[in-house]
Write a protein that holds these residues in place. Sequence first.
Motif, PDB file in Angstrom:
ATOM      1  N   ASN A   1       0.703  -1.307   0.135  1.00 25.01           N
ATOM      2  CA  ASN A   1      -0.187  -0.043   0.067  1.00 25.01           C
ATOM      3  C   ASN A   1       0.828   1.142   0.142  1.00 25.01           C
TER       4      ASN A   1
ATOM      5  N   PHE B   1       3.036   4.370  -1.699  1.00 27.59           N
ATOM      6  CA  PHE B   1       2.859   5.391  -2.868  1.00 27.59           C
ATOM      7  C   PHE B   1       3.917   6.240  -2.953  1.00 27.59           C
TER       8      PHE B   1
ATOM      9  N   LYS C   1      -2.698   2.044 -10.377  1.00 27.89           N
ATOM     10  CA  LYS C   1      -1.352   2.991 -10.804  1.00 27.89           C
ATOM     11  C   LYS C   1      -0.379   2.358 -11.458  1.00 27.89           C
TER      12      LYS C   1
ATOM     13  N   ASN D   1      -0.251   0.255  -5.150  1.00 28.93           N
ATOM     14  CA  ASN D   1      -1.595   0.552  -6.109  1.00 28.93           C
ATOM     15  C   ASN D   1      -1.599  -0.235  -7.172  1.00 28.93           C
TER      16      ASN D   1
ATOM     17  N   THR E   1       5.679   1.455  -5.817  1.00 29.55           N
ATOM     18  CA  THR E   1       4.060   1.982  -5.404  1.00 29.55           C
ATOM     19  C   THR E   1       3.334   0.477  -5.386  1.00 29.55           C
TER      20      THR E   1
ATOM     21  N   SER F   1      -8.704   7.915   0.109  1.00 32.52           N
ATOM     22  CA  SER F   1      -7.553   7.370  -0.048  1.00 32.52           C
ATOM     23  C   SER F   1      -7.872   5.885   0.389  1.00 32.52           C
TER      24      SER F   1
ATOM     25  N   PRO G   1      -6.927   1.680  -1.110  1.00 31.08           N
ATOM     26  CA  PRO G   1      -7.092   0.700  -2.275  1.00 31.08           C
ATOM     27  C   PRO G   1      -8.258   0.772  -2.920  1.00 31.08           C
TER      28      PRO G   1
ATOM     29  N   GLU H   1      -1.621   8.051   0.196  1.00 29.25           N
ATOM     30  CA  GLU H   1      -2.611   7.602  -0.556  1.00 29.25           C
ATOM     31  C   GLU H   1      -3.019   6.055  -0.304  1.00 29.25           C
ATOM     32  N   GLY H   2      -2.316   5.287   0.398  1.00 26.68           N
ATOM     33  CA  GLY H   2      -2.426   3.987   0.817  1.00 26.68           C
ATOM     34  C   GLY H   2      -3.426   3.840   1.679  1.00 26.68           C
TER      35      GLY H   2
END
Length: 422
Positions: A139, A141, A157, A154, A152, A381, A383, A209-210
Amino acid sequence: MSQTNLSIFEKLESEVRSYVRSFPTVFNKAKGEKIWDEDGNEYLDFFSGAGALNYGHNDNKMKAKLIDYIMDDGITHSLDKASTAKAEFLTKFHDVILKPRDLDYKVMFPGPTGTNTVESALKLARKVTGRTDVISFTNGFHGMTIGSLSVTGNSFKRKGAGVPLQNVVTMPYDNFVNDDLDYLERFLEEAGSGVAIPAAMILETVQGEGGINTARFEWLKRVENICKRWDILLIIDDVQAGVGRTGTFFSFEPAGIKPDIVCLSKSLSGYGLPFAVTLIRPDLDIWEPGEHNGTFRGNNHAFITATAALEYWEDADFEKNIQVKAKMVRNFLDKMVEKYPELKGEVRGRGLMTGIASEVDGLANKVAAKAFENGLIMETSGPKDEVFKLFPPLNIKEENLEKGFAIIEESIKSLVKEPVVN
């Protein structure tokens, strides 16, 4: 007027645009913790440019110094030539940030964004050690260019790269699985594990972001010890969690660790101007001149505002006030989880980098959308976008923090409570 303008973006801008879909209006003015659209609607900003505006919009002191510099025909673009603005930033950063924290780093200007500092960190780690692999964590980023994307987690992405992302091994972040560091050490120790000793480990102490996943200090300390044992470089990506967002200038300070390399960007300029640095342990600084460069690594306007921003950190009360507001946010979020069990929520984060993860599919996005309707900007934010997160400016007025709380609670209440039928 706003609808007409939005059609321009739909017609002329790439489909890759995202935030305009979450916040469908045309903004034209901002100050402090507030932002207005062309129709005069006022919004509280609990987004802060995804962590790039930790001091709010258009700070008076930074703005005045930038205007004076521009009006005096100060250097704008300089690559890595020497400039007065750069010298003043380097001196201030050393005196106000590094020296009081007993941190000894050389400062590298790799390019203007977060992914630039991560790319330079990965490249240097491989150059120093002669190894190719890097360990990243679930997770995490770290950016959208190929090297940063390779570390990263994700999958959405990562698929955008269009090529295999190699020379990276992903290990469990804190609390992803039980005894995750025992698992990591076993891989390093076992000749048959298929995991070579890596050049570096890269991680965020709080994963922005994770999903606002927060590493325990003891976990971070143990990661540092593992790195020292195996002569692995520890890279802390403080692009989003740094510059006060978690309560201290560097997010790793409370853990008592000293990374080999630190990545900073986002709020470093203080004003939303593109700016990044890579902090390097001096003995690792083995670059040949020009071996890593970039046209916009000398953003002098950012040097000016970043130097002004560091004046906040000369006052010990500034950091204390972040802690006070962080406690207010935590108490509010705890209250929301308890008061609205329909959220099936879990409070995550540290400092003013916090949020609520909801087990209810799609609910976090609905809360954020409803908050926007009610006059507050925040993003999600994780996943599955399962976390709505609070990123108010560090210097937000307490009354506006409370006003934001009221908007968020009203938004939650409208989504999880059945309306009373007369």
